[in-house]
Each structure stands twice: as structure tokens, then as C-alpha cells.
Design an enzyme around this catalytic site. Structure first.
Site, PDB file in Angstrom:
ATOM      1  N   LYS A   1       5.701   3.671   0.128  1.00  0.00           N
ATOM      2  CA  LYS A   1       5.132   2.369  -0.249  1.00  0.00           C
ATOM      3  C   LYS A   1       5.576   1.337   0.785  1.00  0.00           C
ATOM      4  CE  LYS A   1       4.635   0.394  -4.627  1.00  0.00           C
ATOM      5  NZ  LYS A   1       5.163  -0.133  -5.873  1.00  0.00           N
TER       6      LYS A   1
ATOM      7  N   ASP B   1       7.057  -2.978 -17.351  1.00  0.00           N
ATOM      8  CA  ASP B   1       5.656  -2.896 -16.906  1.00  0.00           C
ATOM      9  C   ASP B   1       5.096  -1.498 -17.155  1.00  0.00           C
ATOM     10  OD1 ASP B   1       3.346  -4.001 -15.937  1.00  0.00           O
ATOM     11  OD2 ASP B   1       3.832  -3.733 -13.827  1.00  0.00           O
TER      12      ASP B   1
ATOM     13  N   SER C   1       0.849  -1.190   0.000  1.00  0.00           N
ATOM     14  CA  SER C   1       0.000   0.000   0.000  1.00  0.00           C
ATOM     15  C   SER C   1       0.886   1.242   0.000  1.00  0.00           C
ATOM     16  CB  SER C   1      -0.857   0.025   1.257  1.00  0.00           C
ATOM     17  OG  SER C   1      -1.558  -1.183   1.369  1.00  0.00           O
TER      18      SER C   1
HETATM   19  N1  ATP Z   1       4.890   8.778  -5.745  1.00  0.00           N
HETATM   20  C1  ATP Z   1       3.570   8.746  -5.658  1.00  0.00           C
HETATM   21  N2  ATP Z   1       2.856   9.872  -5.491  1.00  0.00           N
HETATM   22  C2  ATP Z   1       1.512   9.858  -5.408  1.00  0.00           C
HETATM   23  N3  ATP Z   1       0.756   8.738  -5.502  1.00  0.00           N
HETATM   24  C3  ATP Z   1       1.392   7.571  -5.674  1.00  0.00           C
HETATM   25  C4  ATP Z   1       2.830   7.499  -5.755  1.00  0.00           C
HETATM   26  N4  ATP Z   1       3.181   6.205  -5.945  1.00  0.00           N
HETATM   27  C5  ATP Z   1       2.036   5.505  -5.978  1.00  0.00           C
HETATM   28  N5  ATP Z   1       0.955   6.311  -5.809  1.00  0.00           N
HETATM   29  C6  ATP Z   1      -0.462   5.909  -5.781  1.00  0.00           C
HETATM   30  O1  ATP Z   1      -0.566   4.598  -5.262  1.00  0.00           O
HETATM   31  C7  ATP Z   1      -1.167   3.730  -6.227  1.00  0.00           C
HETATM   32  C8  ATP Z   1      -0.569   2.347  -6.101  1.00  0.00           C
HETATM   33  O2  ATP Z   1       0.768   2.373  -6.558  1.00  0.00           O
HETATM   34  P1  ATP Z   1       1.608   1.044  -6.732  1.00  0.00           P
HETATM   35  O3  ATP Z   1       2.838   1.385  -7.447  1.00  0.00           O
HETATM   36  O4  ATP Z   1       1.756   0.360  -5.420  1.00  0.00           O
HETATM   37  O5  ATP Z   1       0.627   0.099  -7.475  1.00  0.00           O
HETATM   38  P2  ATP Z   1       0.212  -0.152  -9.010  1.00  0.00           P
HETATM   39  O6  ATP Z   1       1.294   0.305  -9.926  1.00  0.00           O
HETATM   40  O7  ATP Z   1      -1.162   0.443  -9.196  1.00  0.00           O
HETATM   41  O8  ATP Z   1       0.088  -1.717  -8.997  1.00  0.00           O
HETATM   42  P3  ATP Z   1       1.226  -2.816  -9.185  1.00  0.00           P
HETATM   43  O9  ATP Z   1       2.399  -2.416  -8.329  1.00  0.00           O
HETATM   44  O10 ATP Z   1       0.568  -4.052  -8.704  1.00  0.00           O
HETATM   45  O11 ATP Z   1       1.548  -2.809 -10.647  1.00  0.00           O
HETATM   46  C9  ATP Z   1      -0.931   4.407  -7.582  1.00  0.00           C
HETATM   47  O12 ATP Z   1      -1.908   4.041  -8.513  1.00  0.00           O
HETATM   48  C10 ATP Z   1      -1.015   5.894  -7.202  1.00  0.00           C
HETATM   49  O13 ATP Z   1      -2.358   6.314  -7.180  1.00  0.00           O
END
Ligand code: ATP
Length: 390
Positions: free
Chosen positions: A106, A202, A91
Site C-alpha cells: 500500500k 472501521d 493505492s
Molecule cells: N493484503 C491485500 N491483499 C490483496 N488485496 C488487497 C490487500 N490489501 C488491499 N487490497 C485490495 O486493495 C483495495 C484497497 O484497499 P485499501 O485498504 O487501500 O482501501 P479500502 O479499505 O477499500 O478503502 P479505505 O482505506 O478508504 O477505507 C482492497 O479493496 C483490496 O481489493
């Protein structure tokens, strides 16, 4: 009177049987407890080994980003209060560092599997910097706590702006164009300007983050793979996301050109305002975008694909040209796809695009992503990945 001894022996028998049953139950429960304790300690031992491996691996990397304690990040996120989103490995929470920097933290939820992505991420973007790559400010690896600290991107991920949006949130043409150029520049840097070629593997709208000015940056390097400059390709286990994967994934022999293919799909999605693989549609109801693109290209009617919102309809010629760029990136044969630096030049108007007349190469096969993504020694132990232009 003669019944009395008989009755006594019956009572004794009952007592004996009860003691036997009670003892059996107690022994059985003790065995169960011991088994549970043994299992727990084996799991903990395995976990500790993974943590130690992780720690050893980090020690071998020079140029690491800042290391935070778990307490630092608990305080920065106000005990993980504001969740920004979640993905396959954990998360993401909003936070404020003590110097006032806004961050996204994260927190990995998974074990073992997630740690490999954690290491890949620290080693890959921990040591390279580019305006179109989300900055990894630091990390925390404290026992089982594994966290990554990124610069905060206030407009979140691109998918929220191009799919399921409110009419008032539609991105205007200039912004869409800027986002496409930003993604292209980020990929060109990874593929061509680092000591090793870095394939992201990805690329999708969920992994493209937008800052307050809608500048786009690539994120999520957990699946990234390094490719030596003199290697023609690498053979690797399948990873990525359904709908964005190039056809050569089926052979497992890949190069950074798989990112060029995914980039082509993302460009189509940005211009058309819909997903390539739209599972909310039935199969007969055009759930795939690519066959429609192929049909429209052959009929010379790419114009029909452009997002119907008014601000896009004013720039129809430019939008159609951009679709042609995307189609160029989707060639079945990776060697016929342009490099990202050529795409950057075409987008900046420095170079003209090679015309694509025959669209037979456009494939509509959806390469199935693995259910569980597996990483195999994706990042070498040393930080040879190095920063900066060649
Ligand atoms: N640096 C950041 N700033 C703002 N929001 C972020 C940032 N990184 C991630 N998020 C938010 O958190 C969500 C989840 O990010 P994460 O990289 O964990 O998952 P994902 O890319 O959606 O899924 P997966 O890692 O399974 O491919 C993103 O869709 C975004 O909305």
C-alpha cells in the site's frame, strides 16, 4: 520644421512609458516567483517536519516489523505495475519479495493526514499477530515515501463477493459461515486478548480480506484506537464509514462495542446479500436494510431476508439463526450488545444465544461519517499494545 523637437519628445515619452511598463511587469513576475518559492519551501519544511516526527515516532516503537527501502519495494512491485485497488489514503499494488513471498504493497498518496494512519497501522498490527488479522510484513518510511507491506490475500475483499457479484461467484453457506466466524475471532482477539483493548473502528466488507481458502482476515487499522482496560469509554472524534457506525458515535463516547455493531451489520449483509445502505436504491425503494430487518423481525418473517440464491435456501434455518445473532449485536445500548468472545462461542455452538423478543431497539438512523477522517493521538508512543494473550 518646428514640429521636429515636438516629435522627438513624443518618441522619448513613448520609450520611457514602455520601459516603465516593462519594468513593472518584470518586478511583478519576480514577486510572483519569490512568493511561489517561499510557499514551496514552507510546504517542504512542513513536510520534512512531518517526516521527521514520523521517523521519531517509529524510533520509539520496539517490535517493529521489517523495514524495507523504497528501492526494495519498487523492485518487488515491478515499479508499481499491477494495481490491486485503491482507498482513501493510497493505492495497493501486487508484489513479490526476493524470497518469493507474495505481498500487497500500500503506497500512501496523501500527506500529513495519511501519515497518521500509516503510523497507527505500523504500531497496531505491526506488533500483534493472529490468524484472522492480515499480517503486516513490513513498511518503508523513506523521506516522503510511506509504504506498508502486507501478506497478499488472493481473493481480495469481501465486498466483491457479496455485492454486485456474478451468479457463479455466490459464496456457499459453509463459506459465509466460516467468514463470519473468522471475523468474530479476529475482533475477539483485538478486544479481549491484547494488553490494551483495540477498537478497529472501521469494520466493513471492504476491510475484510479473503485468502485462497476463503479464510477471512481483518485489515486497515489506520483508524484503530487503543482503550485502556480500566477505561469505561473513550471520547474521540468521529471516524468510520456511513452505514456501519453505531448510534453512540453521535455522543463521541465509544468503546470497542462500536465494532460489535459494525460486525452485526456485516453479518446481515453477508446473509442478505445486499448493502445496509444501498445508495443505488431510492429512499422509498428500501435503500436501508435495517428498517426491513426490524419489520421482518416483528412479523417473525426473518426467513424473507435470506439471500435468494439456491445454496442459501437449503440452509434457511441456520441463516435465520445467524440473522438473530446479528440483531443481538445491533442493540442501541452498547452495554446490551454481546462481547465478541460470546459471539464466537455462540457461532461455535458452545453457548446458546440470549433470545431477543423486542426489536424496538433496532435503529434505522444512519450515523453520518465525517467527510475527512481525523485521528487524534490514537496510538500511544510506546508499543505497549503488545502481542499475545493476556
Ligand atoms: N493484503 C491485500 N491483499 C490483496 N488485496 C488487497 C490487500 N490489501 C488491499 N487490497 C485490495 O486493495 C483495495 C484497497 O484497499 P485499501 O485498504 O487501500 O482501501 P479500502 O479499505 O477499500 O478503502 P479505505 O482505506 O478508504 O477505507 C482492497 O479493496 C483490496 O481489493
Amino acid at each position: 520644421m518646428p514640429e521636429r523637437p515636438h516629435k522627438k519628445s513624443r518618441i522619448a515619452m513613448i520609450i520611457l512609458a514602455s520601459v516603465f511598463v516593462a519594468t513593472t511587469i518584470v518586478v511583478f513576475l519576480i514577486c510572483l516567483c519569490m512568493r511561489y518559492i517561499r510557499q514551496r519551501s514552507t510546504e517542504e519544511g512542513r513536510e520534512n517536519n512531518v517526516d521527521k516526527d514520523c521517523e521519531n515516532s517509529l524510533l520509539q516503537v520496539t517490535n517493529l516489523p521489517k523495514r524495507f527501502t523504497y528501492q526494495d519495494l519498487k523492485a518487488a512491485t515491478d515499479n508499481f505495475r499491477k494495481k490491486l485497488g485503491g482507498g482513501g489514503f493510497g493505492s495497493v499494488f501486487y508484489g513479490n519479495l526476493s524470497d518469493g513471498t507474495k505481498v500487497a504493497v500500500k503506497r500512501l498518496d496523501g500527506f500529513g493526514q495519511g501519515r497518521k494512519e500509516f503510523l497507527a497501522e505500523v504500531k497496531t498490527i505491526g506488533s500483534i499477530h493472529h490468524v484472522n488479522l492480515v499480517r503486516l510484513i513490513g513498511f518503508c518510511a523513506e523521506n516522503s515515501h510511506k509504504l506498508l507491506v502486507y501478506e497478499h490475500m488472493s481473493n481480495g475483499s469481501l465486498d466483491k463477493w457479496i455485492f454486485n457479484r456474478n451468479p457463479e461467484d455466490t459464496l456457499e453457506w459453509k463459506i459465509r459461515k466460516k467468514i463470519i466466524l473468522n471475523i468474530a475471532k479476529g475482533l475477539a482477539y483485538l478486544h479481549e486478548d491484547c494488553k490494551m483493548r483495540i477498537a478497529h473502528l472501521d469494520i466493513k466488507p471492504q476491510n475484510i480480506l479473503l485468502d485462497d481458502k476463503f479464510d477471512a482476515k481483518l485489515s486497515d487499522f489506520g483508524l484503530a484506537r487503543l482503550i485502556d482496560r480500566n477505561q469505561s469509554h473513550v471520547v474521540t472524534q468521529m471516524r468510520g464509514t456511513r452505514g456501519y457506525m453505531a448510534p453512540e458515535w453521535l455522543s463521541r463516547k465509544i468503546t470497542e462495542k462500536v465494532d460489535v455493531y459494525s460486525f452485526g451489520i456485516v453479518v446481515l449483509e453477508i446473509i442478505c446479500g445486499r448493502k445496509n445502505l444501498d445508495l443505488s436504491q431510492s429512499e422509498e425503494d428500501d435503500y436501508l436494510l435495517l428498517p426491513i430487518v426490524k419489520q421482518k423481525a416483528e412479523e417473525n418473517q426473518l426467513i424473507d431476508l435470506v439471500d435468494k440464491c439456491t445454496n442459501m435456501q437449503h440452509y434457511i434455518d441456520e441463516a435465520v439463526e445467524m440473522i438473530s445473532v446479528a440483531i443481538w449485536c445491533l442493540h442501541n445500548d452498547p452495554t446490551k450488545r454481546p462481547s465478541m468472545s460470546i459471539i464466537v462461542k455462540v457461532l461455535e455452538g458452545v453457548k446458546t444465544m440470549e433470545p431477543v423478543f423486542n426489536y424496538g431497539f433496532l435503529t434505522s438512523t444512519v450515523v453520518e461519517a465525517p467527510i475527512k477522517v481525523v485521528m487524534v493521538h490514537s496510538v500511544p508512543q510506546s508499543a505497549s499494545i503488545l502481542s499475545g494473550p493476556r
